[in-house]
Design an enzyme around this catalytic site. Structure first.
Site, PDB file in Angstrom:
ATOM      1  N   SER A  77       0.803  -1.271  -0.011  1.00 18.54           N
ATOM      2  CA  SER A  77       0.128  -0.082  -0.114  1.00 18.54           C
ATOM      3  C   SER A  77       0.663   1.195   0.037  1.00 18.54           C
ATOM      4  O   SER A  77       2.063   1.214   0.228  1.00 18.54           O
ATOM      5  CB  SER A  77      -1.043   0.029   1.142  1.00 18.54           C
ATOM      6  OG  SER A  77      -0.361   0.984   2.098  1.00 18.54           O
ATOM      7  N   ASP A 182     -19.960  -1.553   9.498  1.00 21.64           N
ATOM      8  CA  ASP A 182     -19.035  -0.823   8.650  1.00 21.64           C
ATOM      9  C   ASP A 182     -18.955  -1.387   7.264  1.00 21.64           C
ATOM     10  O   ASP A 182     -19.049  -0.959   6.363  1.00 21.64           O
ATOM     11  CB  ASP A 182     -17.742  -0.771   9.204  1.00 21.64           C
ATOM     12  CG  ASP A 182     -17.496  -0.416  10.877  1.00 21.64           C
ATOM     13  OD1 ASP A 182     -18.617   0.246  11.255  1.00 21.64           O
ATOM     14  OD2 ASP A 182     -16.656  -0.585  11.353  1.00 21.64           O
TER      15      ASP A 182
END
Ligand code: GLA
Length: 388
Positions: A77, A182
Site C-alpha cells: 500500500s 461498517d
C-alpha cells in the site's frame, strides 16, 4: 477552513493503478473502490441485534488487483511500509494491516470461491485510525475487486455475502471483534441517504438525508486520539453486553426491556445495557425525525446519544466531549461522538452559515486544552463500493 478532501475517484484510480505497476510491475485487471463511513446514530448496537444509521463517506479506499497464475499473494500500500507476501494457504496467518486484505481473500475461499493468487496495491483518502472505518473500506475495496475477477454479480444478496466475508476477515484474521455495521454500509449504502440497518434480520432501508436542502452540513471532527479496536475496550463492552443478556435471560439486548434492565443489580452491567436499549430507541426516533424533516429532533437525539455513551457506556474521552460541547455552544444543532469510541471522531450537525464558526471554536478549544490539532471533513452521503 481546511477540510480533509475525498479526492477525485478517476485520479485516485489512476494513482492506485500506477502504484501496482511501480511496486509489482503488473497491470491492474480491476480497481475496487469502497467508502469509509460515519455513523449518524446507533453505537454498539450492531452486535446486540439492534439498529444503526450510518452513511458512506465520499472518502474511499482503492484497491488495484491483478491475478497471478502461481497462487502467490502479494500485498502493498501507499500508506504502509510493510508489504506482505505469501501463498494462498498462508492467508489466515497474515498480521498487521495486510491481515485486512489477506483476510478477505481467505474468507472468500472459505465461502467456496476459487480465489486465484493476486497482486494487490491499495491507496485511499479515508483517514486512518479516525473511527471512520478505514479497515472496512480496505476490506470492501478488495472484496468488490476480487468478486469482479470471479464474475460474482453485485446483487444486494451478493453484497450481503461479501459483507459477511469482510466481517469474518476482520474478526477471524485481523482479530478485531467488530459487529458488521461498517462493512454493511460500505457495501450497501446509497448516495444521498443514510442506511438504516436492522441487525436482527439484516434488513436495510435508505433514509434520505437532504442536508443541503435543509441548509445544514454534517461536520466530522477527527480528534486524532488514536483508537484501536484490537485493544481491550471494545471487547470488554461486548463482554458486558453478553453478561447482561445472560442475566436477563433474553436472546439479545434487542429483546430486553428497560424496566428489567433498570432492575439489574450489577451497576456497570446495568449501565452498559441501558445504553444499548435506549440507543436502539434513539435510532428509531432519529430515522422518524429524518422522515419528518425535523432536524431539531435529530440534534436532540445526537446529544442524548452522546451523554449515554459518555456516562453509561463509558467510551468517550475528554477530546470527544470537548468537540461536542464546543460545537453546540458555537451553533451546532446537535453533536455526538461516533464509531467505536476511545478516541476517533465526533459529528456535528451545523447550519452552513455557522460552519466556519464551529470549526474555529473547536480548533481554539483544542489549543486551549493543549490537545493535538483536530482534523475536519464534511460528510456527504455517498454511494457504496463498486469497481471502477
Ligand atoms: C466499530 C465497529 C462497529 C460498531 C461500532 C460501534 O466501528 O467496527 O461494528 O460496533 O464500532 O457502533
Amino acid at each position: 477552513m481546511s477540510f480533509v478532501e475525498p479526492g477525485a475517484p478517476a485520479d485516485l484510480a489512476r494513482d492506485v493503478r500506477a502504484g501496482l505497476e511501480s511496486t509489482f510491475g503488473r497491470t491492474a485487471t480491476v480497481v475496487g473502490r469502497a467508502p469509509g463511513r460515519v455513523n449518524l446514530i446507533g453505537e454498539h448496537t450492531d452486535y446486540n441485534a439492534g439498529l444503526c444509521l450510518p452513511l458512506a463517506l465520499p472518502h474511499a479506499t482503492y484497491a488495484a488487483v491483478a491475478p497471478r497464475e502461481d497462487g502467490r499473494v502479494r500485498i502493498a500500500s501507499r500508506q504502509e511500509l510493510e508489504p506482505w507476501e505469501g501463498s494462498r494457504e498462508d492467508l489466515a496467518s497474515a498480521s498487521g494491516w495486510a491481515a485486512y486484505v489477506a483476510g478477505v481473500l481467505w474468507a472468500l475461499r472459505e465461502a467456496g470461491h476459487d480465489v486465484p493468487g493476486v497482486d494487490v496495491f491499495v491507496d485511499g483518502t479515508v483517514p486512518l485510525g479516525a473511527g471512520l472505518s478505514s479497515s472496512a473500506a480496505l476490506e470492501c475495496s478488495v472484496a468488490v475487486a476480487v468478486a469482479d475477477l470471479l464474475g460474482i454479480e453485485t446483487t444486494p444478496d451478493a453484497r450481503r455475502a461479501l459483507a459477511t466475508a469482510c466481517m469474518r476477515a476482520e474478526s477471524e484474521v485481523a482479530g478485531a471483534p467488530t459487529g458488521g455495521m461498517d462493512q454493511t454500509v460500505s457495501l450497501l449504502a446509497e448516495a444521498g441517504a443514510a442506511l438504516l440497518i436492522d441487525f436482527e434480520d439484516h434488513e436495510t432501508r435508505p433514509v434520505p438525508l437532504p442536508l443541503h436542502d435543509a441548509g445544514l452540513a454534517l461536520l466530522v471532527t477527527d480528534t486524532r486520539v488514536s483508537h484501536a479496536l484490537v485493544d481491550g475496550g471494545y471487547a470488554s463492552r461486548r463482554q458486558d453486553c453478553e453478561d447482561a443478556v445472560d442475566r436477563l435471560g433474553v436472546r439479545s439486548l434487542r429483546h430486553a426491556d428497560l424496566a428489567a434492565v433498570e432492575a439489574l443489580d450489577d451497576e456497570r452491567v446495568r449501565r452498559r445495557a441501558r445504553h444499548v436499549v435506549t440507543e436502539i430507541e434513539r435510532v428509531r426516533a432519529t430515522a422518524a425525525a429524518l422522515d419528518a424533516g425535523d432536524w431539531q429532533e435529530v440534534g436532540r437525539q445526537f446529544l442524548a446519544s452522546h451523554v449515554s455513551m459518555r456516562d453509561d457506556f463509558e467510551i468517550s474521552c475528554p477530546e470527544l466531549d470537548t468537540v461536542v460541547q464546543t460545537a453546540v455552544e458555537a451553533g451546532a444543532v446537535g453533536a455526538r461522538m461516533t464509531g467505536g469510541g476511545f478516541g476517533g471522531s465526533a459529528i456535528s450537525l451545523v447550519p452552513v452559515e455557522r460552519l466556519e464558526a464551529v470549526v474555529r471554536a473547536v480548533d481554539t478549544a483544542f489549543v486551549a486544552a493543549g490537545y493535538r490539532a483536530p482534523a475536519h471533513l464534511r460528510a456527504q452521503a455517498s454511494a457504496a463500493a463498486a469497481v471502477l
